[in-house]
Design a protein around this motif. Structure first.
Motif, PDB file in Angstrom:
ATOM      1  N   VAL A  60       0.872  -1.166   0.000  1.00 47.47           N
ATOM      2  CA  VAL A  60       0.000   0.000   0.000  1.00 47.47           C
ATOM      3  C   VAL A  60       0.912   1.218   0.000  1.00 47.47           C
ATOM      4  O   VAL A  60       1.861   1.283   0.776  1.00 47.47           O
ATOM      5  N   VAL A  61       0.638   2.183  -0.852  1.00 53.41           N
ATOM      6  CA  VAL A  61       1.483   3.370  -0.930  1.00 53.41           C
ATOM      7  C   VAL A  61       0.601   4.600  -0.704  1.00 53.41           C
ATOM      8  O   VAL A  61       0.118   5.205  -1.649  1.00 53.41           O
ATOM      9  N   PRO A  62       0.393   4.961   0.563  1.00 54.15           N
ATOM     10  CA  PRO A  62      -0.394   6.174   0.832  1.00 54.15           C
ATOM     11  C   PRO A  62       0.460   7.415   0.568  1.00 54.15           C
ATOM     12  O   PRO A  62       1.661   7.422   0.838  1.00 54.15           O
ATOM     13  N   SER A  63      -0.164   8.444   0.044  1.00 54.81           N
ATOM     14  CA  SER A  63       0.607   9.650  -0.242  1.00 54.81           C
ATOM     15  C   SER A  63       0.708  10.559   0.974  1.00 54.81           C
ATOM     16  O   SER A  63       1.689  11.237   1.169  1.00 54.81           O
ATOM     17  N   SER A  64      -0.323  10.602   1.776  1.00 51.63           N
ATOM     18  CA  SER A  64      -0.281  11.412   2.996  1.00 51.63           C
ATOM     19  C   SER A  64      -1.397  10.943   3.917  1.00 51.63           C
ATOM     20  O   SER A  64      -2.309  10.247   3.506  1.00 51.63           O
ATOM     21  N   SER A  65      -1.299  11.345   5.146  1.00 43.60           N
ATOM     22  CA  SER A  65      -2.288  10.951   6.141  1.00 43.60           C
ATOM     23  C   SER A  65      -2.377  12.045   7.192  1.00 43.60           C
ATOM     24  O   SER A  65      -1.358  12.609   7.579  1.00 43.60           O
ATOM     25  N   PRO A  66      -3.582  12.359   7.674  1.00 40.91           N
ATOM     26  CA  PRO A  66      -3.687  13.399   8.699  1.00 40.91           C
ATOM     27  C   PRO A  66      -3.250  12.923  10.085  1.00 40.91           C
ATOM     28  O   PRO A  66      -3.082  13.723  10.980  1.00 40.91           O
ATOM     29  N   GLN A  67      -3.047  11.623  10.261  1.00 42.98           N
ATOM     30  CA  GLN A  67      -2.625  11.100  11.547  1.00 42.98           C
ATOM     31  C   GLN A  67      -1.106  11.170  11.682  1.00 42.98           C
ATOM     32  O   GLN A  67      -0.393  11.180  10.693  1.00 42.98           O
ATOM     33  N   ALA A  68      -0.660  11.177  12.919  1.00 36.01           N
ATOM     34  CA  ALA A  68       0.774  11.166  13.162  1.00 36.01           C
ATOM     35  C   ALA A  68       1.383   9.810  12.821  1.00 36.01           C
ATOM     36  O   ALA A  68       2.557   9.708  12.488  1.00 36.01           O
TER      37      ALA A  68
END
Length: 186
Positions: A110-118
């Motif tokens: 899985v390659v997420p680009s960004s996430s609002p979580q730390a």
């Protein structure tokens, strides 16, 4: 793919993403064994999977997007994600190795680009292999390498503890064969 092109196929195209919230404890104040925490969370997850929470979250976002537009739907979904501190995802892949154009697929990531979580954890199982991917905000988590090693060690401890329990109960792989699988994976 041929089933998707059939007009009688009911699921349709695209990603369908539902979610549910689970209270998560990062530390043990009661001195319980880590596997007891895993069992408690697993039983809670089993109950959540039987509920309609994930279906309702997907339907709510879809209806809001349909009725009020994509900007409002995106804003609502983002607000829901911003209210969480930790995100985890488990994606179950095929058990057998798949081949695309004659080339075997070695792993799926899985390659997420960004996430609002730390911090976000993504676990993908594919062909009897598990990949744990950790996404951390370096400005919030000051020693991400150390924390990643802690996650990896905890994961191995849980696997070994589960293997010992299976061996004591007389079924499952031996601890040594599980160790060989884990070492071979690395």
């Amino acid at each position: 793919a041929s089933e998707l092109t059939n007009s009688n196929f009911r699921t349709g195209w695209g990603n369908k993403n539902g979610s549910f919230l689970v209270p998560f404890s990062f530390h043990s104040k009661d001195g319980r064994h880590p596997l007891q925490h895993v069992k408690a969370i697993k039983s809670l997850m089993d109950l959540k999977k039987q509920s309609f929470e994930a279906h309702m979250s997907y339907s709510s976002i879809r209806n809001i997007t349909t009725l009020l537009g994509s900007k409002v739907g995106t804003w609502f979904y983002k607000r829901c994600l911003l209210r969480t501190t930790f995100f985890t995802s488990n994606i179950v892949g095929p058990r057998e190795t798949i081949v695309i154009a004659g080339n075997p697929v070695n792993f799926i990531r899985v390659v997420p680009s960004s996430s609002p979580q730390a911090m976000s954890l993504f676990m993908v199982s594919y062909a009897e292999r598990v990949d744990l991917q950790i996404l951390m905000a370096k400005d919030i988590i000051h020693k991400p390498d150390f924390l990643a090693r802690c996650f990896e060690e905890s994961f191995y401890e849980m696997v070994y503890a589960a293997a010992w329990r299976q061996k004591e109960e007389g079924f499952g792989d031996s601890v040594h064969s599980i160790h060989r699988k884990l070492v071979h994976k690395s």
